[in-house]
Design a protein around this motif. Structure first.
Motif, PDB file in Angstrom:
ATOM      1  N   VAL A  76     -21.943  54.960 -44.597  1.00 46.39           N
ATOM      2  CA  VAL A  76     -22.019  56.030 -45.586  1.00 46.39           C
ATOM      3  C   VAL A  76     -22.745  55.522 -46.830  1.00 46.39           C
ATOM      4  O   VAL A  76     -23.643  56.186 -47.364  1.00 46.39           O
ATOM      5  N   LYS A  77     -22.384  54.338 -47.277  1.00 39.33           N
ATOM      6  CA  LYS A  77     -23.030  53.744 -48.453  1.00 39.33           C
ATOM      7  C   LYS A  77     -24.527  53.542 -48.189  1.00 39.33           C
ATOM      8  O   LYS A  77     -25.361  53.803 -49.053  1.00 39.33           O
ATOM      9  N   LEU A  78     -24.860  53.104 -46.981  1.00 36.80           N
ATOM     10  CA  LEU A  78     -26.255  52.887 -46.611  1.00 36.80           C
ATOM     11  C   LEU A  78     -27.041  54.200 -46.620  1.00 36.80           C
ATOM     12  O   LEU A  78     -28.147  54.272 -47.156  1.00 36.80           O
ATOM     13  N   ILE A  79     -26.463  55.260 -46.064  1.00 36.44           N
ATOM     14  CA  ILE A  79     -27.123  56.573 -46.026  1.00 36.44           C
ATOM     15  C   ILE A  79     -27.327  57.108 -47.444  1.00 36.44           C
ATOM     16  O   ILE A  79     -28.397  57.616 -47.785  1.00 36.44           O
ATOM     17  N   LEU A  80     -26.301  56.993 -48.284  1.00 35.03           N
ATOM     18  CA  LEU A  80     -26.417  57.461 -49.668  1.00 35.03           C
ATOM     19  C   LEU A  80     -27.485  56.672 -50.426  1.00 35.03           C
ATOM     20  O   LEU A  80     -28.231  57.240 -51.230  1.00 35.03           O
ATOM     21  N   ALA A  81     -27.580  55.378 -50.166  1.00 35.67           N
ATOM     22  CA  ALA A  81     -28.605  54.559 -50.814  1.00 35.67           C
ATOM     23  C   ALA A  81     -30.003  54.991 -50.376  1.00 35.67           C
ATOM     24  O   ALA A  81     -30.927  55.041 -51.194  1.00 35.67           O
ATOM     25  N   LEU A  82     -30.155  55.310 -49.102  1.00 34.61           N
ATOM     26  CA  LEU A  82     -31.450  55.787 -48.617  1.00 34.61           C
ATOM     27  C   LEU A  82     -31.821  57.120 -49.256  1.00 34.61           C
ATOM     28  O   LEU A  82     -32.972  57.333 -49.655  1.00 34.61           O
ATOM     29  N   ALA A  83     -30.853  58.024 -49.349  1.00 34.95           N
ATOM     30  CA  ALA A  83     -31.113  59.332 -49.966  1.00 34.95           C
ATOM     31  C   ALA A  83     -31.507  59.156 -51.426  1.00 34.95           C
ATOM     32  O   ALA A  83     -32.459  59.786 -51.908  1.00 34.95           O
ATOM     33  N   LYS A  84     -30.800  58.280 -52.130  1.00 43.38           N
ATOM     34  CA  LYS A  84     -31.098  58.034 -53.541  1.00 43.38           C
ATOM     35  C   LYS A  84     -32.494  57.436 -53.696  1.00 43.38           C
ATOM     36  O   LYS A  84     -33.257  57.829 -54.578  1.00 43.38           O
ATOM     37  N   LYS A  85     -32.853  56.507 -52.818  1.00 50.14           N
ATOM     38  CA  LYS A  85     -34.177  55.886 -52.876  1.00 50.14           C
ATOM     39  C   LYS A  85     -35.269  56.921 -52.639  1.00 50.14           C
ATOM     40  O   LYS A  85     -36.282  56.934 -53.331  1.00 50.14           O
ATOM     41  N   ALA A  86     -35.069  57.799 -51.663  1.00 50.38           N
ATOM     42  CA  ALA A  86     -36.064  58.833 -51.371  1.00 50.38           C
ATOM     43  C   ALA A  86     -36.258  59.752 -52.571  1.00 50.38           C
ATOM     44  O   ALA A  86     -37.375  60.146 -52.897  1.00 50.38           O
ATOM     45  N   GLN A  87     -35.175  60.105 -53.260  1.00 47.66           N
ATOM     46  CA  GLN A  87     -35.270  60.967 -54.438  1.00 47.66           C
ATOM     47  C   GLN A  87     -35.909  60.226 -55.604  1.00 47.66           C
ATOM     48  O   GLN A  87     -36.749  60.773 -56.312  1.00 47.66           O
ATOM     49  N   LYS A  88     -35.509  58.981 -55.815  1.00 46.49           N
ATOM     50  CA  LYS A  88     -35.973  58.201 -56.961  1.00 46.49           C
ATOM     51  C   LYS A  88     -37.460  57.880 -56.862  1.00 46.49           C
ATOM     52  O   LYS A  88     -38.206  58.007 -57.819  1.00 46.49           O
TER      53      LYS A  88
END
Length: 158
Positions: free
Chosen positions: A120-132
């Protein structure tokens, strides 16, 4: 029966690529002894380079060699294993052959246990990176996305 040369023994070790054998430990100690006596550590480098892709604990082996000798390991610009001994005597570690003979490399360092992955933490980090990053994202079909999600779900629930 004629004695087997260090070169032949290294070739056998590369071909066998098995951890934990008494013969393997004896070979490594003999290679260190040879390197100290003759200043020649080419067969040690050949062994380390030859087993790099066999599943051996190569870093553990390099650590054991470096802890018991002045030999330092690294990689050249192409990623090939290289080794050296400092030219200045004051910068060289001592040869510790008796200590090397006492402890095989696979017992000298312990392999660390694998760390759990928080998906879950990994998926959220990927989503945040894509947005950032606001970078141009590779486009995927809905079927590709669904297949990736199914694979991830299967991995998480396994």
């Amino acid at each position: 029966m004629a004695a087997i040369s260090l070169k032949a023994r290294v070739t056998n070790a590369i071909n066998a690529a098995r951890n934990g054998s008494k013969a393997q430990h004896e070979l490594l100690v003999d290679l260190l002894t040879h390197a100290e006596k003759h200043g020649d550590y080419t067969e040690m480098v050949r062994l380390v380079a030859g087993i790099a892709d066999t599943g051996y604990r190569v870093k553990a082996l390099q650590t054991w060699v470096s802890a018991h000798s002045p030999i330092n390991f690294g990689e050249d610009e192409n990623g090939a294993v290289k080794a050296s001994i400092p030219k200045k005597a004051a910068k060289r570690r001592p040869w510790l052959l008796a200590e090397a003979a006492d402890v095989p490399y696979w017992k000298f360092t312990e392999e660390s246990a694998p760390k759990p992955v928080d998906m879950v933490k990994l998926i959220l980090a990927l989503a945040k990176k894509a947005q950032k990053d606001d970078a141009e994202l590779v486009e995927h079909t809905p079927d590709e996305i669904a297949a990736a999600i199914a694979e991830l779900t299967a991995a998480v629930s396994a």
